[in-house]
Motif scaffolding. Structure first.
Motif, PDB file in Angstrom:
ATOM      1  N   THR A   1      -3.095  -2.663  -2.770  1.00  0.00           N
ATOM      2  CA  THR A   1      -4.506  -1.900  -3.023  1.00  0.00           C
ATOM      3  C   THR A   1      -4.197  -1.040  -4.580  1.00  0.00           C
ATOM      4  O   THR A   1      -3.220  -0.539  -4.990  1.00  0.00           O
TER       5      THR A   1
ATOM      6  N   ALA B   1      -1.148   2.109  -4.473  1.00  0.00           N
ATOM      7  CA  ALA B   1      -0.943   1.904  -4.592  1.00  0.00           C
ATOM      8  C   ALA B   1      -0.055   2.641  -5.617  1.00  0.00           C
ATOM      9  O   ALA B   1      -0.157   2.267  -6.774  1.00  0.00           O
TER      10      ALA B   1
ATOM     11  N   HIS C   1       1.401  -1.043   0.418  1.00  0.00           N
ATOM     12  CA  HIS C   1       0.087  -0.280   0.173  1.00  0.00           C
ATOM     13  C   HIS C   1       0.657   1.354   0.195  1.00  0.00           C
ATOM     14  O   HIS C   1       2.561   0.836   0.481  1.00  0.00           O
TER      15      HIS C   1
ATOM     16  N   LEU D   1      -7.159  -4.834   3.038  1.00  0.00           N
ATOM     17  CA  LEU D   1      -4.957  -5.352   2.520  1.00  0.00           C
ATOM     18  C   LEU D   1      -4.507  -6.884   3.425  1.00  0.00           C
ATOM     19  O   LEU D   1      -4.739  -7.995   2.429  1.00  0.00           O
TER      20      LEU D   1
END
Ligand code: COA
Length: 697
Positions: free
Chosen positions: A126, A129, A106, A188
């Motif tokens: 994510t 990211a 992330h 996540l």
């Protein structure tokens, strides 16, 4: 690593923690602010993996605390001998672990952070990211397998483009390229646990994957583009060579080659200079004694003046998600300005550089206006009207009468005295200078100008806005030309004296390009138009010191209608479509030399370069002495982000701080002799001495 006993067998190190969740090991990296991969992090990761094996883990998840996975290796360590364990040791520990390891990404996974993730068996990310290998932009190459593992996932061409362009790509792009295995919409960690619980995801070393077959021409083409964009710098060529080796060399040999190349490049002059600039750019955002948190929230901005600059500023604001009112004096001018922004978005959409949906979103936030009456709700107004003191003074007064008491007023002047501009205002504390560079939506630099009355809140808001726009802000006090244009004027003045005294424009331009600038001063003049500086010289003619040396060549060129590229002729001739030295200009220069009884001197490339650098360095020292710039490194940041100064040289003052002082002294003496009566010596020795002391501390 110490054991903190609780029912979950939680093991804690200073920067890395391990928590067993069932048979899965959750390894958290916690090294604020950005989880840089320092020695403590590396050692902690190896410990955690060993501990996880001891707990007979069936899989492990590497995840970052705070705002990111890992922003890269700790750049502060790169100038020193590296302490073991080094990053390849950590990756080896991941690969040798008996269980599959997932990197849960992330925020950002950059440089060493992405290399660690590439060394893991799988990568989840994510949607927000960003991943990339920016080492090339820092004068190096990836050094922990990035050049070997990335092409195994995304192919040679894509790896060359990504690594040499130091690209940071989105999670979705990484998924399409094969770099990540899943983009996670929800939590996540939960997704990573579910992923590892699936038997379909066994141990799978990236380094053992084959490099995908690829069309040779595609690889050659990305190689050429990357080399050209990277100006064929040594580290760029090395990065290309190493990526290609992934397809031809045994992995162990190629990894060793990459590490050795990285080790030598990380202590190269380019890498030191670029790391200096990295930290200088971050320091430029700090204003001594001003609290950042004073910044007021800004969501709606008015831009007064819909010319090229006003449009560029509006586009920069729209791209950052702000609402923009673009104000013109009549409906025709307003429509032209709005239409021009619309067309430029359409062009970007056609070229595939902007999504249609994003272009529509931006245009929905844009409103064209006539007159100032509708500006009551704006939090910030930026004026970008004609560069004239009277016009700007009057406009600011009118604005004060229509905006709210909290509205900040900004002027986009590039030369004018803002202290004088605000003298008659009711709320001068709310006025700031925002000096954008053209094209304002693309150029990185923004000079944020503090007047004698600007409040801390106004200044903090200007700095926060710059950050939101993705600009590199530098704070300047009020001074003619602020930091950048003032130094540029000294540089251009020295270049013109070189011409008067014996050099030719193409010789100076080529010396400047050899130094690393993309263009020389005369090419730049031709591109931006000779008439701008001409108008300024005419304005100042009455106050010019008659004893100062004055180069009349550019005035004569303007009188001949040679205003640069836009008229097909300037310092060069463009009538055949290419930039060609013009015998007429040569004859004019020789005529003016003869009129001034100047016997042409011969200059070699190095002398030209050193004389221009001396002019820049001396002027920078003068403005530091006057307090126009906060610190020496801010000058370097200004020149590198707004004036094409070669980044690999760090900046003019960084460059000078590495030069032998006796040579620099000679350069300054020659500069003084050439400039003559108007010369003012800056405290160069003092400025450079302070930089050296700071670098050594
Ligand atoms: N090593 C050491 N320090 C780092 C770092 C790194 N790789 N990356 C960031 N930092 C530090 C910054 O110097 C800054 O320190 P400061 O607060 O003392 O000034 C702090 O982390 C925050 O960075 P900043 O850039 O101000 O925050 P941001 O939110 O705007 O951006 C990043 C965060 C990670 C996107 C950005 O810092 C970045 O791009 N870092 C470089 C990544 C990189 O090149 N990694 C590869 C190294 S080989």
């Amino acid at each position: 690593m110490s054991l903190k006993s609780d029912s979950n067998a939680r093991v804690v190190d200073q920067k890395v923690t391990l928590e067993m969740q069932g048979s899965l090991a959750v390894i958290r990296i916690d090294n604020p602010p950005v989880n840089a991969g320092s020695i403590a992090v590396r050692a902690g990761l190896i410990d955690a993996l060993e501990q996880a094996a001891g707990y007979k883990a069936s899989g492990a998840i590497l995840i970052g605390e705070g705002r990111s996975f890992i922003a890269g290796s700790d750049l502060k360590e790169f100038g020193l001998p590296l302490t073991s364990p080094q990053l390849p040791d950590v990756i080896r520990a991941v690969e040798l672990s008996p269980f599959p390891v997932v990197a849960a990404l992330h925020g950002v996974a950059l440089g060493g952070g992405l290399e660690l993730a590439l060394g893991c068996d799988y990568r989840l990310a994510t949607p927000a990211a960003r991943v990339g290998l920016p080492e090339v932009s820092l004068g190096m190459v990836p050094g922990a397998g990035g050049t070997q593992r990335l092409p195994r996932l995304v192919g040679l061409s894509r790896a060359i483009t990504m690594i040499c362009g130091s690209q940071r790509i989105t999670a979705q792009e990484a998924l399409s390229a094969g770099l990540v295995d899943q983009v996670v919409q929800g939590d996540l960690l939960e997704a990573a646990i579910a992923f590892l619980s699936d038997a379909a995801h066994p141990k799978r070393l990236t380094i053992e994957l084959p490099v995908p077959d690829e069309n040779r021409e595609a690889v050659e083409s990305s190689e050429q583009v990357a080399g050209k964009r990277g100006r064929f710098r040594h580290n760029v060529l090395e990065a290309i060579r190493l990526v290609k080796a992934s397809a031809t060399q045994p992995a162990a040999n190629a990894l060793a080659d990459e590490r050795a190349t990285f080790q030598s490049l990380r202590v190269s002059p380019d890498a030191f200079a670029l790391r200096y600039l990295f930290f200088a750019e971050r320091k430029a955002g700090v204003i001594e004694g001003v609290d950042k948190s004073l910044a007021l929230p800004i969501s709606s901005v008015a831009v007064i003046g819909g010319g090229t600059m006003g449009q560029g500023i509006a586009k920069a604001l729209l791209a950052a998600g702000l609402d923009v009112q673009l104000v013109e004096r009549d409906s025709d001018a307003r429509d032209v300005a709005v239409q021009s922004i619309t067309s430029s978005y359409q062009g970007l959409v056609r070229k595939g550089r902007l999504k249609d949906s994003e272009a529509s979103r931006r245009l929905e936030r844009l409103r064209g206006e006539v007159g100032l009456d509708g500006l009551g709700s704006c939090e910030l107004v930026i004026e970008a009207v004609f560069e004239d003191m009277g016009v700007k003074k009057q406009l600011l007064k009118e604005l004060e009468a229509v905006v709210s008491d909290k509205t900040i007023l900004a002027t986009n002047t590039s030369y004018l005295d803002i202290n004088e501009m605000v003298a008659d205002l009711r709320r001068p504390a709310s006025v700031i200078g925002l000096h954008f560079f053209s094209p304002a939506d693309l150029m990185k630099l923004l000079e944020v100008v503090r007047t004698a009355s600007t409040s801390d809140t106004t200044l903090a808001t200007g700095m926060a806005l710059a950050r939101r726009l993705g600009k590199q802000a530098v704070v300047s006090e009020v001074a003619e030309g602020f930091i950048g244009n003032r130094i540029y004027a000294a540089y251009r003045g020295r270049a013109e004296l070189l011409i008067l005294d014996g050099a030719m424009p193409d010789q100076v331009d080529s010396a400047v390009r050899d130094f690393g600038f993309a263009m020389g001063p005369f090419e730049v003049s031709d591109m931006s138009g000779l008439d701008i500086a001409w108008a300024m010289r005419k304005r100042k003619a009455a106050s010019r010191d008659p004893a100062a040396r004055y180069v009349t060549i550019p005035d004569r060129l303007c009188e001949m209608g040679r205003l640069g590229r836009k008229t097909g002729k300037g310092w060069y001739d463009y009538s055949e479509g290419t930039q060609t030295p013009d015998p007429l200009v040569k004859a004019l220069i020789e005529e003016i030399r003869a009129d001034n009884r100047i016997v042409a001197q011969t200059y070699d490339t190095e002398t030209i370069q050193r004389q221009l650098m001396a002019a820049i360095v001396n002027e920078a020292a003068c403005l530091l002495e006057e307090g126009v710039a906060q610190r020496a490194s801010d000058v370097d940041v200004t020149l590198a982000n707004g004036y094409g100064f070669p980044r690999f040289r760090g900046g003019p003052l960084y460059w000078a701080s590495l030069e032998e002082s006796s040579r620099l002294e000679q350069d300054l003496k020659a500069l003084e002799a050439a400039v003559g009566h108007a010369y003012r010596a800056g405290p160069v020795e003092q400025v450079l001495g302070a930089m050296k002391t700071e670098a050594g501390s």
